[in-house]
Design an enzyme around this catalytic site. Structure first.
Site, PDB file in Angstrom:
ATOM      1  N   ARG A   1       0.830  -1.222   0.000  1.00  0.00           N
ATOM      2  CA  ARG A   1       0.000   0.000   0.000  1.00  0.00           C
ATOM      3  C   ARG A   1       0.857   1.262   0.000  1.00  0.00           C
ATOM      4  O   ARG A   1       0.437   2.314  -0.485  1.00  0.00           O
ATOM      5  CB  ARG A   1      -0.971   0.036   1.202  1.00  0.00           C
ATOM      6  CG  ARG A   1      -1.740   1.363   1.245  1.00  0.00           C
ATOM      7  CD  ARG A   1      -2.809   1.417   2.309  1.00  0.00           C
ATOM      8  NE  ARG A   1      -2.340   1.088   3.621  1.00  0.00           N
ATOM      9  CZ  ARG A   1      -1.711   1.927   4.453  1.00  0.00           C
ATOM     10  NH1 ARG A   1      -1.445   3.170   4.085  1.00  0.00           N
ATOM     11  NH2 ARG A   1      -1.336   1.522   5.647  1.00  0.00           N
TER      12      ARG A   1
ATOM     13  N   TYR B 126     -11.631  17.325 -18.042  1.00  0.00           N
ATOM     14  CA  TYR B 126     -12.445  16.114 -17.901  1.00  0.00           C
ATOM     15  C   TYR B 126     -13.514  16.355 -16.824  1.00  0.00           C
ATOM     16  O   TYR B 126     -13.216  16.949 -15.777  1.00  0.00           O
ATOM     17  CB  TYR B 126     -11.502  14.964 -17.521  1.00  0.00           C
ATOM     18  CG  TYR B 126     -12.198  13.734 -17.021  1.00  0.00           C
ATOM     19  CD1 TYR B 126     -13.103  13.054 -17.826  1.00  0.00           C
ATOM     20  CD2 TYR B 126     -11.959  13.250 -15.745  1.00  0.00           C
ATOM     21  CE1 TYR B 126     -13.754  11.926 -17.362  1.00  0.00           C
ATOM     22  CE2 TYR B 126     -12.595  12.120 -15.269  1.00  0.00           C
ATOM     23  CZ  TYR B 126     -13.501  11.468 -16.085  1.00  0.00           C
ATOM     24  OH  TYR B 126     -14.136  10.356 -15.616  1.00  0.00           O
TER      25      TYR B 126
ATOM     26  N   ASP C 223      -2.280  18.092 -17.179  1.00  0.00           N
ATOM     27  CA  ASP C 223      -2.827  16.753 -17.422  1.00  0.00           C
ATOM     28  C   ASP C 223      -2.514  16.420 -18.880  1.00  0.00           C
ATOM     29  O   ASP C 223      -3.113  16.982 -19.802  1.00  0.00           O
ATOM     30  CB  ASP C 223      -4.336  16.763 -17.156  1.00  0.00           C
ATOM     31  CG  ASP C 223      -4.986  15.408 -17.408  1.00  0.00           C
ATOM     32  OD1 ASP C 223      -4.419  14.604 -18.185  1.00  0.00           O
ATOM     33  OD2 ASP C 223      -6.066  15.150 -16.848  1.00  0.00           O
TER      34      ASP C 223
ATOM     35  N   LYS D 216      -5.810   5.534 -20.247  1.00  0.00           N
ATOM     36  CA  LYS D 216      -5.989   5.864 -21.677  1.00  0.00           C
ATOM     37  C   LYS D 216      -4.801   5.326 -22.478  1.00  0.00           C
ATOM     38  O   LYS D 216      -4.618   4.138 -22.549  1.00  0.00           O
ATOM     39  CB  LYS D 216      -6.171   7.379 -21.836  1.00  0.00           C
ATOM     40  CG  LYS D 216      -7.126   8.002 -20.815  1.00  0.00           C
ATOM     41  CD  LYS D 216      -8.517   7.404 -20.871  1.00  0.00           C
ATOM     42  CE  LYS D 216      -9.410   8.069 -19.829  1.00  0.00           C
ATOM     43  NZ  LYS D 216     -10.637   7.353 -19.559  1.00  0.00           N
TER      44      LYS D 216
HETATM   45  N1  PLP Z   1      -7.857  13.177 -17.103  1.00  0.00           N
HETATM   46  C1  PLP Z   1      -8.428  13.024 -18.309  1.00  0.00           C
HETATM   47  C2  PLP Z   1      -8.061  13.955 -19.427  1.00  0.00           C
HETATM   48  C3  PLP Z   1      -9.375  12.005 -18.521  1.00  0.00           C
HETATM   49  O1  PLP Z   1      -9.934  11.866 -19.739  1.00  0.00           O
HETATM   50  C4  PLP Z   1      -9.718  11.156 -17.432  1.00  0.00           C
HETATM   51  C5  PLP Z   1     -10.705  10.070 -17.590  1.00  0.00           C
HETATM   52  O2  PLP Z   1     -11.426  10.001 -18.572  1.00  0.00           O
HETATM   53  C6  PLP Z   1      -9.111  11.370 -16.196  1.00  0.00           C
HETATM   54  C7  PLP Z   1      -8.175  12.378 -16.064  1.00  0.00           C
HETATM   55  C8  PLP Z   1      -9.429  10.499 -15.012  1.00  0.00           C
HETATM   56  O3  PLP Z   1      -8.780   9.269 -15.158  1.00  0.00           O
HETATM   57  P1  PLP Z   1      -9.283   7.861 -14.544  1.00  0.00           P
HETATM   58  O4  PLP Z   1     -10.549   7.490 -15.231  1.00  0.00           O
HETATM   59  O5  PLP Z   1      -8.133   6.946 -14.831  1.00  0.00           O
HETATM   60  O6  PLP Z   1      -9.456   8.075 -13.068  1.00  0.00           O
END
Ligand code: PLP
Length: 393
Positions: free
Chosen positions: A58, A110, A182, A207
């Site tokens: 963990r 997102y 991001d 992704k």
């Molecule tokens: N950042 C982006 C640009 C995303 O498209 C997503 C999910 O679709 C996330 C963060 C969050 O990721 P997760 O679904 O792995 O928690």
């Protein structure tokens, strides 16, 4: 970091120094929760951080996780990577540590990120100012008010908005703020924000890094000085990646470069075909010279990614019919996998927003987001072309 001067494909395969006692070419799954020590002094060396070694899964102190993190840091070209159980978990640790004096979220993000910032973290007193692309003049005001973290996606989800990483980093740094990008849509193959001036980079590894729609994971990367403090949050939130997931993700990273290059090529071909189709009124793709963000994208990206967003020249009901007629594209809310996916932002990522808020963000009922996979591009174009026949002009 191993092979620091090597190319990215080499680092994706040989980027870790973690070895296995039996000479396995890749670190296997250490599916144990804990690790034994010769004596108390050896245990305390690891517990106190004097020696890096396995201790408790963990805490992220597990050889399978170490191998993944070293490889990812090597691909990104930075000192340190922390692997989390999801992209949201990575963002939660990032915001909890660096967002306490206020966050500015620039541009569209997102939906889950906006929910985390605008709802849950706000309840804990971590406040976020959301600025859209046409409100950047207010960024200095927010920084002047004391916000110490500027966060943004580029390209953004779902309209592929492009933000100038170097320009935003220069501005934020003048006010002593950190910049976190991001980089999920671009992946480190197409864009490396840290080299462009950002302080931290985060990913949904679910992704392109995972790439096969079978892994949920996330990362934060940067210098050891900036990433190390997030360790305590990950440990206490219990949000480290599992060894099983880390092993699958390490395998995915070995093919990251070739996969992303092919996503880029397929997406470019689909974007160009859609731009030439009269039944499509608008194509949003950074690789098209007609796209408003193209010049900045060309400056800071070496490839334009696998997501193409199109606006069908028809009303919302007809657009739903187009989506439902697609055969190769699965109707599923994710991106970055080998198989092509389709979603409508109004029914997925931006479903919870009010009509006014959607309009403000340019999200329409005629908008379709395509995650272009690794099928033959001609087959994908043929599928889109037959689905668009319902538009009837
Ligand atoms: N950042 C982006 C640009 C995303 O498209 C997503 C999910 O679709 C996330 C963060 C969050 O990721 P997760 O679904 O792995 O928690």
């Amino acid at each position: 970091m191993k092979h620091a001067s090597a190319g990215r494909s080499t680092r994706a395969i040989h980027g870790t120094t973690v070895t296995d006692a039996h000479g396995a070419p890749h670190i296997p799954v250490y599916n144990t929760t804990t690790f034994a020590f010769e004596n108390t002094a050896a245990l305390l060396d690891v517990a106190d951080g004097r020696v890096r070694g396995p201790l408790y899964t963990r805490y992220g102190l597990n050889p399978t996780i170490f191998a993944l993190e070293e490889t990812m840091a090597s691909i990104e070209g930075t000192e340190n990577a922390l692997a989390f159980c999801s992209g949201m978990a990575a963002e939660t640790a990032l915001f909890a540590h660096y967002g306490r004096e206020g966050i500015v979220c620039v541009g569209d993000a997102y939906g889950g990120t906006m929910e985390l910032l605008g709802n849950q973290l706000a309840q804990l007193g971590i406040t976020t100012t959301f600025l859209l692309g046409d409100q950047l003049d207010r960024l200095e005001e927010s920084l002047g008010d004391g916000a110490k973290l500027v966060f943004f996606e580029t390209p953004t989800n779902p309209a592929l908005g492009i933000y100038d990483i170097t320009a935003l980093a220069d501005l934020a740094h003048r006010y002593g703020a950190k910049v976190a990008v991001d980089n999920t849509f671009a992946s480190p193959v197409n864009q490396r924000p840290l080299e462009l001036g950002a302080d931290l980079v985060s990913y949904s590894a679910t992704k392109y890094l995972g790439g096969h729609s079978d892994v949920t994971a996330g990362f934060v990367l940067g210098t050891t000085e900036l990433v190390e403090p997030l360790n305590a949050w990950r440990k206490s939130f219990g949000s480290a990646i599992s060894p099983e997931t880390a092993a699958v993700l390490s395998r995915s990273l070995r093919t990251l470069v070739v996969r992303v290059r092919q996503h880029n090529a397929n997406a470019q071909a689909v974007a160009e075909a859609m731009e030439a189709d009269p039944r499509v009124s608008r194509v949003l793709y950074p690789g098209l010279p007609s796209f408003p963000g193209h010049a900045i994208a060309a400056k800071q990206m070496s490839g334009f990614g696998g997501v193409v967003t199109v606006e069908v020249a028809a009303d919302a009901d007809t657009t739903v019919q187009v989506v439902d007629r697609l055969e190769l594209f699965a109707l599923a809310p994710s991106l970055g996998g080998v198989e092509s996916l389709v979603t409508q932002p109004v029914t997925t990522t931006h479903y919870d927003l009010t009509p006014e808020e959607r309009e403000r963000r340019g999200i329409t009922g005629s908008m379709i987001r395509l995650s272009i996979g690794l099928e033959d591009a001609d087959d994908l174009i043929a599928d889109l072309t037959q689905a668009l026949d319902v538009v009837g002009h």
